[in-house]
Write a protein that holds these residues in place. Structure first.
Motif, PDB file in Angstrom:
ATOM      1  N   UNK A 550      12.554  29.443  34.825  1.00 41.80           N
ATOM      2  CA  UNK A 550      13.252  29.580  33.543  1.00 41.80           C
ATOM      3  C   UNK A 550      13.569  31.056  33.266  1.00 41.80           C
ATOM      4  N   UNK A 551      12.590  31.934  33.564  1.00 38.02           N
ATOM      5  CA  UNK A 551      12.788  33.365  33.339  1.00 38.02           C
ATOM      6  C   UNK A 551      13.929  33.899  34.192  1.00 38.02           C
ATOM      7  N   UNK A 552      14.028  33.412  35.423  1.00 35.70           N
ATOM      8  CA  UNK A 552      15.067  33.882  36.330  1.00 35.70           C
ATOM      9  C   UNK A 552      16.453  33.473  35.822  1.00 35.70           C
ATOM     10  N   UNK A 553      16.585  32.219  35.440  1.00 35.53           N
ATOM     11  CA  UNK A 553      17.886  31.750  34.953  1.00 35.53           C
ATOM     12  C   UNK A 553      18.299  32.507  33.698  1.00 35.53           C
ATOM     13  N   UNK A 554      17.346  32.799  32.850  1.00 33.25           N
ATOM     14  CA  UNK A 554      17.674  33.539  31.635  1.00 33.25           C
ATOM     15  C   UNK A 554      18.105  34.975  31.961  1.00 33.25           C
ATOM     16  N   UNK A 555      17.404  35.563  32.915  1.00 34.55           N
ATOM     17  CA  UNK A 555      17.681  36.968  33.232  1.00 34.55           C
ATOM     18  C   UNK A 555      19.073  37.144  33.843  1.00 34.55           C
ATOM     19  N   UNK A 556      19.504  36.190  34.709  1.00 37.83           N
ATOM     20  CA  UNK A 556      20.800  36.352  35.365  1.00 37.83           C
ATOM     21  C   UNK A 556      21.930  35.678  34.586  1.00 37.83           C
ATOM     22  N   UNK A 557      21.566  34.838  33.633  1.00 38.97           N
ATOM     23  CA  UNK A 557      22.589  34.284  32.751  1.00 38.97           C
ATOM     24  C   UNK A 557      23.275  33.032  33.225  1.00 38.97           C
ATOM     25  N   UNK A 558      22.832  32.379  34.303  1.00 38.39           N
ATOM     26  CA  UNK A 558      23.413  31.085  34.672  1.00 38.39           C
ATOM     27  C   UNK A 558      22.419  30.276  35.502  1.00 38.39           C
ATOM     28  N   UNK A 559      22.751  28.991  35.692  1.00 37.30           N
ATOM     29  CA  UNK A 559      21.848  28.071  36.369  1.00 37.30           C
ATOM     30  C   UNK A 559      21.817  28.339  37.879  1.00 37.30           C
ATOM     31  N   UNK A 560      20.693  27.956  38.486  1.00 33.50           N
ATOM     32  CA  UNK A 560      20.534  28.074  39.936  1.00 33.50           C
ATOM     33  C   UNK A 560      20.012  26.745  40.472  1.00 33.50           C
ATOM     34  N   UNK A 561      19.963  26.627  41.793  1.00 33.92           N
ATOM     35  CA  UNK A 561      19.423  25.429  42.435  1.00 33.92           C
ATOM     36  C   UNK A 561      18.008  25.730  42.912  1.00 33.92           C
ATOM     37  N   UNK A 562      17.064  24.931  42.420  1.00 31.80           N
ATOM     38  CA  UNK A 562      15.711  24.995  42.956  1.00 31.80           C
ATOM     39  C   UNK A 562      15.397  23.652  43.604  1.00 31.80           C
ATOM     40  N   UNK A 563      15.333  23.617  44.931  1.00 34.01           N
ATOM     41  CA  UNK A 563      14.995  22.352  45.577  1.00 34.01           C
ATOM     42  C   UNK A 563      13.617  21.853  45.135  1.00 34.01           C
ATOM     43  N   UNK A 564      13.485  20.569  45.111  1.00 36.56           N
ATOM     44  CA  UNK A 564      12.197  19.983  44.732  1.00 36.56           C
ATOM     45  C   UNK A 564      11.095  20.403  45.704  1.00 36.56           C
ATOM     46  N   UNK A 565      11.494  20.760  46.923  1.00 41.76           N
ATOM     47  CA  UNK A 565      10.521  21.181  47.928  1.00 41.76           C
ATOM     48  C   UNK A 565      10.560  22.711  48.072  1.00 41.76           C
TER      49      UNK A 565
END
Length: 988
Positions: A550-565
Motif C-alpha cells: 500500500x505504501x509503495x502504490x501511494x508513493x508512486x501514485x498508481x497501481x502495480x501488480x503484485x502476484x499472489x505468489x
C-alpha cells in the motif's frame, strides 16, 4: 570490590535493549536485576522496581538513572540522571583505580574510556555495529540463540572476514558462507572477531589499547567467545584482561554511587508514583496519513491484488510431467513444483535456519514421495545465493542467476512489464525492461534498510512475529514519519517515537512506509514515478506485507501488480526455466538416493597458488563434492589452464618485477599502495638513479591490514587508505628506517578533464600517517613526505632537491635533475606499455570471439587485497579483462555534468564513452566504500553508459572478501546482455 555506599541507594541503567537495577543497602548489594525491555521501557522499569518492593521496605532511598533510554524517564519522573560514561567512571574510581582503559559493550551502545595518558571517551554514534544487538541479529541469522552462538564459537577452527560496522554488511558476508556450507562454529567465532575489530578500528580509532583493560557490559559478561577474541586480538595477559562479575551492572552501580551524592530521599510509594506518571506521558510526533481508512478500503485493495494469481492443481491427483524450481535466497528457501501448464502443484517458503541443504532435502523427500509413479519431474533449476551448492548437492539440471529467474516470473504475470521491483530479505533488485529484455539492473549494494530483514529485526526487538507486526500497521491512525534513512539511524528514530508515546501499530506503519522510501530513493534513486515505468510488477517476500505494498502504490501514485505468489517468484521463474530446457530426462536426485544423502562441510585454506583462498569443502556422499570460496580453477582439479588476457594481473606482475638494486645511499622504502602503485615505475627509477636501494612493502594481504589496524584513526575512510598503515608497518618490519611517501595535490596532466587533481585522501594521506603511526616518530626513523608536483616537470627537480637535501646534504641539484629525466622517461614507457598490452588483449579477444570487460576504477584497484580477485572472477566466465587506462585515449575527452577535475575519473568517463561504441565490450566500475567522490562519478558513468545503450554495473568493495553478491552482479550483466542480443536477433 571494597567500597559500598552506606545509605540505601538505587541505580537504574536503562539501555537500548535492557533495564538493569541495583540496590545497595548497609554496604551490601541486596538486589540486582537485568532484563530486556523489548522497547517497553517505562513499563519494564516499573515492573523491576515493583519486584524489589520487599527489599526496599518502608524506608527511604535515593535513586539515580543512567543509560541511553534513561534520560527521558529521568526527566519525566523528576529523578537525577548521570551520563553513563561518568557512571562508569564512578565505578572505576571507587573499585578499580589502576584501570588504564574500559571497554563497554551494551545492547546498541559501545564505548571506550581511556584513563591513562589523559581521560578520553569514545562512543559509537548512531551505529549499533559491534554491539549486543549486532550479536543478537547474527544469532538469528544462524538460527541459534545467543547462548548457542557463544558455545559454537568455542569450537571454531578458522576465522572468516566479516564486517561488523553494520548488521547489513555482516549479513551480506555471512549468508553466502551459510549457503556454501561453511561451519557454524567458524562463522560464530568470526562474528565475535568482527565485534573486536569494530571496537579497535571503529572506536579506538588509532589510539592503542594497552595496560589493564576492564571489560564491562552484558555481551562481555555472557559471551566467552567474545572474551577470547578480545584477549587474542589485543594481546592481553590474564592479569590485564579483567572481566568482573559485576560487569553487567557497572553503569547501574555507578548510578547508585551518584545517587548517594545527588539523589533526594524518597519512599517506595513515591518512586513508583513518579514512574507511573512518567509512563502515562505522551508527546506529539510527526504523523502520516493512515494506510487504510477502514475495512472496506482494505477489502477493495485485497480484491484488486487477488486477480494476479496462478492456478493450482492437486499434486496427489495430478498425472504427467512437472518442473521443479528451487530458490535458495539470502534468508529464505523457496521451492515450486509446477505442472506442464504452469499451475502450481506444490510450494514451500521458509527461513533458511542456517542450513538450506537440509531444508531442501526434507522438501524433496516429501515431493518425490507424493509424486510416486504418476508424476515425472522432467526438469529442475536452481537460483539464488545458494544456487551452486544445492545444484551440486541434489543434481539439479541447471542454474540461472536470480535476476533472470525473477524476470521470467514477472513476464508470466504481465507480458508487458517494463519495471520489476523485487524486495527480499536483504536484497533489492530493480530491473528496467526494454524491447522485452532487461535493459538495466540495480541492486542494493550494502544497505538493507529497504528490505524485509529491516522489518523483521524491528518486529523481533518488539516481541512480535513479522506477520503480527505487519498487520498492526494496516489500520494505525497515526503512522510515525521515520523518513528514508538507514537501519542504524532508524533505530534512533523509533526509540524517539516510543519516548514520545507512539504505539507499536504506529511504528509498524511508519517502518513499512520507510522501507518503500528507501527502496525508491536510495536504491532506484528515482526523481519521479514516471521513471519507474507504466507496467510495474512487484515481488519478493517483503511485498506480501500489505502495508508495504500500500505504501509503495501511494508513493508512486498508481497501481502495480503484485502476484499472489510474490514470495515464490524466484522459484517459479526457475521452474519456468526448467520447462524451457525441454530435457528428455532430469538428472535430479532420486528418492532412493535421498535416503542415503549425507552432507558434511569443512573449511580449508588452499595452498595451490598465491591467492590462499578460504575454501569450504562440501561432501554429499557417493563421491559428490562441491568446493566454494575459490578464485581460480585449481582447487576444482582443473589445473591452471591457459589464462586469458587480464590487465589487472599483468600490471601487478610488471610492478612486482621492479626489484631493488644496491645503492650507495642505502635503503629507502616505498609503500606499495594508493597512487604509489601506478607511480612506482616513476619513483623507482628516480630513487634508484639517486643511488638508493628501493625497497617496497609487499603486495597487500589481509595480514597487511591487521598489522596497521591499531593506528587507523577513521573507520569510514576507504579500505585502500586503511591498508597504508599496514604497508608502513611492513617496511619497518623489513628494517627499513627511511620511508619515502610524498604528498601530491596534482597527478600527471593527461589533458582529459578540467583539471588533474588527486583525491584528498590520495594527495595527503602521508600527513595522516605521520600523525598517527607512532613508530614514524621514533629515533632513527626518517619519514619523508614532501609536497611535490609531478605535473610540472620543469619545476619538479628543483623543488624536490631542497626537500631531500635536508636529509641528504651530499645531493646535488644536477643529479636530482638527471634522476628526474630518468623518472619521467620510465613513467612514459610504463604508460605506453600498459596501453599496448591493452590493445593486444582486445585484439586477442576479438580473434577468439571473446567478450571484453573494461574493469574500471583507480590504479590501486589492481591490488588483489582490494579487488578480492574480482578480475579473476570475471575472467572465469571466459571474458578478457582490460583496465580503463587502456582505452581512455581512444575517444575525445567526454563532457560531463560535473567539474571533471580528477585524473582517475577523467579516464573513467572516457572509458565509459568508448565502451558504448564497442558491441563486444561492457564496463564494470569498482567503487571503494568510503569514497565520497564516487557518489558523483557513479551517476555520471551510469548516464554515459545508458545513453549509449549499455548496462551499468558498479561493484562496491571494501575489506570484505566474500564475492557471492559480486558473482550475481556479473552473471546478471552477462545474462542480460545475452537476453538483449537474443531479443534483437529475434526482431531482425
Amino acid at each position: 570490590m571494597e567500597r559500598i555506599p552506606a545509605r540505601m541507594t538505587m541505580g537504574i541503567d536503562i539501555g537500548s535493549t535492557t533495564v538493569k537495577i541495583i540496590i545497595v543497602k548497609n554496604g551490601d548489594v541486596v538486589y540486582q536485576q537485568y532484563e530486556r525491555h523489548m522497547s517497553q521501557v517505562r513499563p519494564k522499569t516499573l515492573e523491576l522496581i515493583r519486584m524489589a518492593k520487599d527489599v526496599i521496605g518502608g524506608g527511604e532511598l535515593t535513586v539515580a538513572l543512567s543509560g541511553s533510554a534513561g534520560l527521558g524517564v529521568a526527566k519525566a519522573a523528576g529523578l537525577p540522571f548521570i551520563q553513563e560514561v561518568f557512571a562508569t567512571g564512578e565505578v572505576v574510581k571507587s573499585y578499580a583505580p589502576d584501570t588504564d582503559c574500559v571497554i563497554e559493550l551494551g545492547g546498541e551502545d559501545a564505548k571506550i574510556i581511556f584513563f591513562t595518558g589523559g581521560l578520553e571517551e569514545r562512543m559509537n554514534g548512531s551505529c549499533a555495529g559491534g554491539t549486543g544487538a549486532f550479536i543478537d541479529q547474527m544469532a538469528t541469522l544462524l538460527d541459534v540463540t545467543p547462548e548457542q552462538l557463544d558455545t559454537l564459537s568455542l569450537g571454531s577452527e578458522k576465522l572468516y572476514t566479516i564486517a561488523s560496522r553494520c548488521g547489513v554488511f555482516a549479513k551480506s558476508d555471512i549468508q553466502p558462507l551459510l549457503n556454501q556450507g561453511a561451519r557454524k562454529e567458524d562463522i560464530a567465532a568470526s562474528i565475535f572477531k568482527a565485534v573486536v575489530d569494530q571496537t579497535i578500528t571503529g572506536l579506538a580509532q588509532g589510539r592503542r589499547i594497552t595496560g589493564k583493560v576492564l571489560f564491562l557490559g552484558g555481551p562481555l559478561y555472557y559471551f566467552k567467545g567474545l572474551q577470547r577474541e578480545f584477549v587474542r586480538s589485543l594481546g592481553l595477559s590474564h592479569e590485564n584482561a579483567v572481566f568482573p562479575d559485576m560487569g553487567r551492572y557497572a553503569v547501574a552501580l555507578g548510578s547508585a554511587l551518584f545517587a548517594e551524592k545527588a539523589g533526594q530521599p524518597m519512599t517506595y510509594e513515591e518512586l513508583v508514583g513518579r514512574l507511573e506518571a512518567a509512563a502515562s506521558e505522551s508527546h506529539a510526533a510527526r504523523y502520516l496519513e493512515p494506510l487504510f481508512e477502514n475495512a472496506d478500503d482494505y477489502a477493495a485493495f485485497l480484491n484488486r491484488h487477488g486477480k494476479a494469481s496462478v492456478g493450482r492443481a492437486d499434486l496427489d491427483a495430478y498425472e504427467g510431467d512437472a518442473y521443479l524450481g528451487v530458490d535458495c535466497g539470502s534468508t529464505t528457501t523457496k521451492l515450486v513444483l509446477m505442472a506442464e501448464d504452469g499451475r502450481i502443484l506444490y510450494d514451500y517458503y521458509s527461513a533458511n535456519r542456517g542450513n538450506p541443504v537440509e531444508i531442501i532435502r526434507e522438501q524433496l523427500v516429501k515431493i518425490l514421495a507424493r509424486c510416486g509413479d504418476r508424476v515425472t519431474v522432467r526438469g529442475s533449476a536452481a537460483t539464488g545465493y545458494g544456487e551452486d551448492l544445492v545444484k551440486n548437492a541434489f543434481s539439479i539440471d541447471a542454474g540461472l542467476v536470480e535476476t533472470m529467474a525473477h524476470f521470467k516470473a514477472a513476464r508470466f504475470f504481465d507480458p508487458n512489464v517494463d519495471f520489476i521491483l523485487d524486495i527480499g530479505g536483504q536484497d533489492i533488485k530493480c530491473f528496467k525492461v526494454r524491447d522485452n529484455a532487461i535493459d538495466s539492473i540495480m541492486l542494493n549494494e550494502a544497505c538493507s534498510s529497504g528490505c524485509g530483514s529491516f522489518i523483521g529485526t524491528f518486529a523481533q526487538s518488539m516481541g512480535y512475529s513479522v506477520e503480527e507486526f505487519a498487520k498492526l500497521g494496516l489500520f494505525a491512525r497515526y503512522p510515525v514519519d521515520l523518513g528514508s534513512r538507514c537501519t542504524v539511524f532508524m533505530n534512533s528514530s523509533v526509540k524517539q517515537a516510543q519516548k514520545e508515546g507512539a504505539g507499536v501499530e504506529d511504528i509498524s506503519a511508519g517502518i513499512s512506509i520507510s522501507v518503500v522510501k528507501n527502496a525508491i530513493y536510495k536504491v532506484i534513486r528515482a526523481h519521479s514515478a514516471e521513471e519507474l515505468g507504466q507496467s510495474i510488477v512487484v515481488q519478493g517476500g517483503t511485498f506480501l506485507n500489505d502495508a508495504v505494498l500500500r505504501s509503495f502504490e501511494r508513493e508512486i501514485g498508481h497501481d502495480v501488480v503484485r502476484p499472489a505468489i510474490a514470495g515464490l517468484m524466484g522459484a517459479y521463474g526457475a521452474a519456468l526455466y526448467a520447462r524451457e530446457l525441454a530435457l528428455p530426462e532430469s538428472s535430479l536426485i532420486s528418492a532412493e538416493e535421498l535416503e542415503e544423502f549425507r552432507h558434511e562441510s569443512r573449511s580449508v585454506t588452499c595452498g595451490l597458488c598465491g591467492n590462499h583462498c578460504n575454501l569450504t569443502v562440501n561432501t554429499f556422499g557417493g563421491g559428490k563434492k562441491f568446493i566454494s570460496g575459490n578464485r581460480c580453477e585449481r582447487p576444482l582439479g582443473r589445473g591452471a589452464g591457459e589464462p586469458l588476457p587480464n590487465l589487472f594481473a599483468w600490471k601487478l606482475e610488471q610492478l612486482e618485477a621492479l626489484k631493488p638494486l644496491p645503492g650507495r645511499r642505502g635503503k629507502i622504502g616505498v609503500p606499495l599502495g594508493l597512487n604509489m602503485l601506478e607511480n612506482l615505475p616513476f619513483w623507482h627509477a628516480f630513487l634508484t638513479a639517486l643511488g638508493f636501494e628501493v625497497v617496497t612493502s609487499g603486495v597487500s594481504t589481509r595480514e597487511t591490514y591487521i598489522k596497521g589496524q591499531f593506528s587507523i584513526p577513521s573507520d569510514t575512510v576507504c579500505y585502500p587508505a586503511k591498508l597504508m598503515h599496514g604497508h608502513i608497518a611492513d617496511l619497518l618490519e623489513q628494517g627499513v628506517t627511511t620511508i619515502f611517501y610524498p604528498c601530491m595535490t596534482y597527478n600527471f596532466d593527461e589533458k582529459k578533464g578540467d583539471n588533474h587533481y588527486n583525491c584528498p585522501v590520495v594527495a595527503y594521506y602521508p600527513e595522516l600517517l605521520r600523525a598517527n603511526v607512532s613508530e614514524l616518530s621514533e629515533p632513527g626513523v626518517h619519514f619523508l613526505y614532501p609536497h611535490v608536483g609531478i605535473h610540472r616537470p620543469a619545476k619538479f627537480a628543483d623543488k624536490l632537491f631542497h626537500n631531500l637535501r635536508a636529509v641528504y646534504p651530499d645531493l646535488t641539484l644536477r643529479e636530482v635533475r638527471e634522476a628526474a629525466r630518468t623518472a619521467y622517461a620510465a613513467y612514459d614507457d610504463w604508460m605506453k606499455a600498459v596501453k599496448a598490452e591493452g590493445r593486444r588483449a582486445i585484439a586477442w579477444a576479438r580473434e577468439q570471439g571473446k567478450k571484453i570487460v573494461v574493469l574500471s576504477g583507480r590504479p590501486y584497484h589492481i591490488d588483489p587485497e582490494i579487488n578480492h580477485g574480482i578480475d579473476r572472477l570475471i575472467a572465469s566466465f571466459g571474458i578478457v579483462v582490460v583496465s580503463e587506462d587502456c582505452v581512455a585515449d581512444l575517444v575525445e575527452p567526454v563532457k560531463v555534468h560535473v567539474l571533471n577535475q580528477w585524473t582517475y575519473h577523467a579516464r573513467l568517463y572516457n572509458a565509459a564513452k568508448y565502451v558504448t561504441a564497442q558491441p563486444d565490450m561492457e564496463l564494470v566500475q569498482l567503487v571503494s566504500f568510503g569514497c565520497g567522490i564516487d557518489a558523483i562519478t557513479t551517476d555520471e558513468v551510469r548516464d554515459i553508459l545508458e545513453a549509449g545503450g549499455k548496462l551499468c554495473t558498479q561493484l562496491k568493495i571494501d575489506e570484505i572478501t566474500n564475492l557471492g553478491a559480486v558473482r550475481i552482479r556479473i552473471r546478471s550483466l552477462l545474462e542480460a546482455v545475452e537476453e538483449r542480443e537474443r531479443s534483437h536477433a529475434a526482431t531482425k
